[in-house]
Design an enzyme around this catalytic site. Sequence first.
Site, PDB file in Angstrom:
ATOM      1  N   HIS A   1       0.845  -1.198   0.000  1.00 39.35           N
ATOM      2  CA  HIS A   1       0.000   0.000   0.000  1.00 39.35           C
ATOM      3  C   HIS A   1       0.879   1.246   0.000  1.00 39.35           C
ATOM      4  O   HIS A   1       1.695   1.436   0.901  1.00 39.35           O
ATOM      5  CB  HIS A   1      -0.936   0.006   1.218  1.00 39.35           C
ATOM      6  CG  HIS A   1      -2.132  -0.871   1.032  1.00 39.35           C
ATOM      7  ND1 HIS A   1      -3.320  -0.665   1.667  1.00 39.35           N
ATOM      8  CD2 HIS A   1      -2.322  -1.956   0.238  1.00 39.35           C
ATOM      9  CE1 HIS A   1      -4.200  -1.590   1.288  1.00 39.35           C
ATOM     10  NE2 HIS A   1      -3.607  -2.390   0.433  1.00 39.35           N
TER      11      HIS A   1
ATOM     12  N   TYR B   1      -9.388   5.875   6.822  1.00 38.01           N
ATOM     13  CA  TYR B   1      -9.579   6.281   8.215  1.00 38.01           C
ATOM     14  C   TYR B   1     -10.605   7.409   8.194  1.00 38.01           C
ATOM     15  O   TYR B   1     -10.362   8.450   7.585  1.00 38.01           O
ATOM     16  CB  TYR B   1      -8.264   6.787   8.822  1.00 38.01           C
ATOM     17  CG  TYR B   1      -7.253   5.688   9.099  1.00 38.01           C
ATOM     18  CD1 TYR B   1      -6.430   5.194   8.093  1.00 38.01           C
ATOM     19  CD2 TYR B   1      -7.115   5.152  10.385  1.00 38.01           C
ATOM     20  CE1 TYR B   1      -5.504   4.190   8.348  1.00 38.01           C
ATOM     21  CE2 TYR B   1      -6.184   4.153  10.649  1.00 38.01           C
ATOM     22  CZ  TYR B   1      -5.389   3.671   9.634  1.00 38.01           C
ATOM     23  OH  TYR B   1      -4.473   2.681   9.896  1.00 38.01           O
TER      24      TYR B   1
ATOM     25  N   PRO C   1      -4.890   1.384  18.654  1.00 35.17           N
ATOM     26  CA  PRO C   1      -4.572   0.776  17.356  1.00 35.17           C
ATOM     27  C   PRO C   1      -4.604   1.721  16.154  1.00 35.17           C
ATOM     28  O   PRO C   1      -4.161   1.332  15.063  1.00 35.17           O
ATOM     29  CB  PRO C   1      -5.649  -0.306  17.203  1.00 35.17           C
ATOM     30  CG  PRO C   1      -6.759   0.119  18.082  1.00 35.17           C
ATOM     31  CD  PRO C   1      -6.137   0.865  19.222  1.00 35.17           C
TER      32      PRO C   1
ATOM     33  N   LYS D   1       0.544   0.559  15.082  1.00 37.32           N
ATOM     34  CA  LYS D   1       1.930   0.480  15.559  1.00 37.32           C
ATOM     35  C   LYS D   1       2.220  -0.709  16.488  1.00 37.32           C
ATOM     36  O   LYS D   1       3.382  -1.065  16.695  1.00 37.32           O
ATOM     37  CB  LYS D   1       2.300   1.769  16.318  1.00 37.32           C
ATOM     38  CG  LYS D   1       2.453   2.974  15.431  1.00 37.32           C
ATOM     39  CD  LYS D   1       3.786   2.967  14.712  1.00 37.32           C
ATOM     40  CE  LYS D   1       3.809   3.863  13.509  1.00 37.32           C
ATOM     41  NZ  LYS D   1       3.902   3.209  12.233  1.00 37.32           N
TER      42      LYS D   1
ATOM     43  N   TYR E   1       3.551   6.996   9.956  1.00 40.32           N
ATOM     44  CA  TYR E   1       2.767   5.800   9.647  1.00 40.32           C
ATOM     45  C   TYR E   1       3.650   4.702   9.040  1.00 40.32           C
ATOM     46  O   TYR E   1       3.544   3.539   9.418  1.00 40.32           O
ATOM     47  CB  TYR E   1       1.621   6.155   8.690  1.00 40.32           C
ATOM     48  CG  TYR E   1       0.560   5.085   8.596  1.00 40.32           C
ATOM     49  CD1 TYR E   1      -0.602   5.154   9.361  1.00 40.32           C
ATOM     50  CD2 TYR E   1       0.713   3.988   7.748  1.00 40.32           C
ATOM     51  CE1 TYR E   1      -1.574   4.163   9.288  1.00 40.32           C
ATOM     52  CE2 TYR E   1      -0.249   2.997   7.664  1.00 40.32           C
ATOM     53  CZ  TYR E   1      -1.392   3.095   8.434  1.00 40.32           C
ATOM     54  OH  TYR E   1      -2.345   2.115   8.370  1.00 40.32           O
TER      55      TYR E   1
END
Length: 385
Positions: A68, A196, A288, A292, A380
């Site tokens: 991704h 998200y 979450p 991580k 990220y």
Amino acid sequence: MAIVGAGPAGLLLAALLARHDIDAVIVEQRSAEYVLSRIRAGVLEQTTVDLLREAGVADRCLQEGLTHDGIELSFDGGLHRIDFRALTGKHVTVYGQTEVTHDLMRSRAGANLTTDYEAADVEIEGFDGEHPVVRYVRNGVVQELACDFIAGCDGYHGVCRASVPREAITTYEKVYPFGWLGVLADVPPVRPELIYANHERGFALCSQRSKARSRYYVQCSLDDQVDQWSDDAFWDELRRRLPAEIAEAVTTGPSIEKSIAPLRSFVAEPMRFGRLFLAGDAAHIVPPTGAKGLNLAATDVGYLARGLAEYYLEGSDAGLDEYSARCLSRVWKAERFSWWFTSLMHRLPEAGAFGFRLQQAELTYLVGSRSASSALAENYVGLPI
Ligand code: FAD
Ligand code: DHB
């Protein structure tokens, strides 16, 4: 080495040590089937994939894992892409924790290495001196494992951290006033990348395990029980929290797993007590949202395996002496990011309407600013080990 816990931290540590011919026995309180039935994380940083490669267990992840190059943020009815590749030159790999665990278990069984599953009454002692021992009951018989070092890879509720004298450990904790309701279903993901979503009704996350299996989450109340959530109620709530055109494109189907997880930030300091090393969730928890938890567990054991290899192969204590500080520097960066992203994306009961409007303003700024988007992307995709 004695390793307590056969989650990803314990299994990966054992696999890395096996590469250096360092003997390790794993003691796990549950059955292998139970460990594999826990549906958890799904996003691997490049550093984690590199550690799997170093441990000789990355083949399936490299073949079946999905690369991704970005994520999408949804708010105020719109969808905005954060392009990891353009902003950082890096990507993440979507590959389930269950699959990582499965690959590690299979490699361990193939090499005839010992994991004692279904170990009851696990106790550790002597780690403040020269002769640590792990004691447990298996098939009704007491077993004693004398070892050089103990790795406490037994998760947040484990026995290792709890065995450290109170005055030797400092803990930091924040509990969030909501949870995540997760559903796994054999339906194609709604979008090629993760979404998200910040919404007035609460956070939602569209994730995936493969082109044919999706993982979705919605923010829920801590009072909610899984049984109260029918599949239909879940799909309806998820779609309400997504932009209209995305909601229409969601393929629904029967859930194959449904669970509620609480959200917590937690750090225990230090991560070493004499001959005991804590790693993974045993030492720290992140909410979450930043994906991580599993990645931190992997880098902890990466540092620990290096320190142990230096100790056994070169006679040097340096890596072991630096273990705790090295891990904690990385842990606090991940704690900050996970707390920030959680606070930005969830409906926070105490923040009210003003707090919600501020989130929209911050998200608008974030997607419009290259430096703010880069900061999100860099955190990220993760740091090199
Ligand atoms: P664990 O996976 O917890 O493994 C610890 C092992 O130790 C377990 O197998 C346990 O049975 C065993 N054990 C416990 N006590 C003892 C004992 N006394 N003796 C012997 N063995 C013992 N992270 C993400 O990035 N994204 C997510 O969506 C996500 N969802 C999560 C959902 C839940 C419900 C939980 C709990 C965690 C989630 N995480 C998520 C976090 C991520 O899964 C963890 O960070 C990761 O599992 C840490 O691995 P670990 O090996 O340190 O601990
Ligand atoms: C998944 C879980 C996460 O916490 C996250 O941030 C991204 C993906 C998942 O389970 O797929």
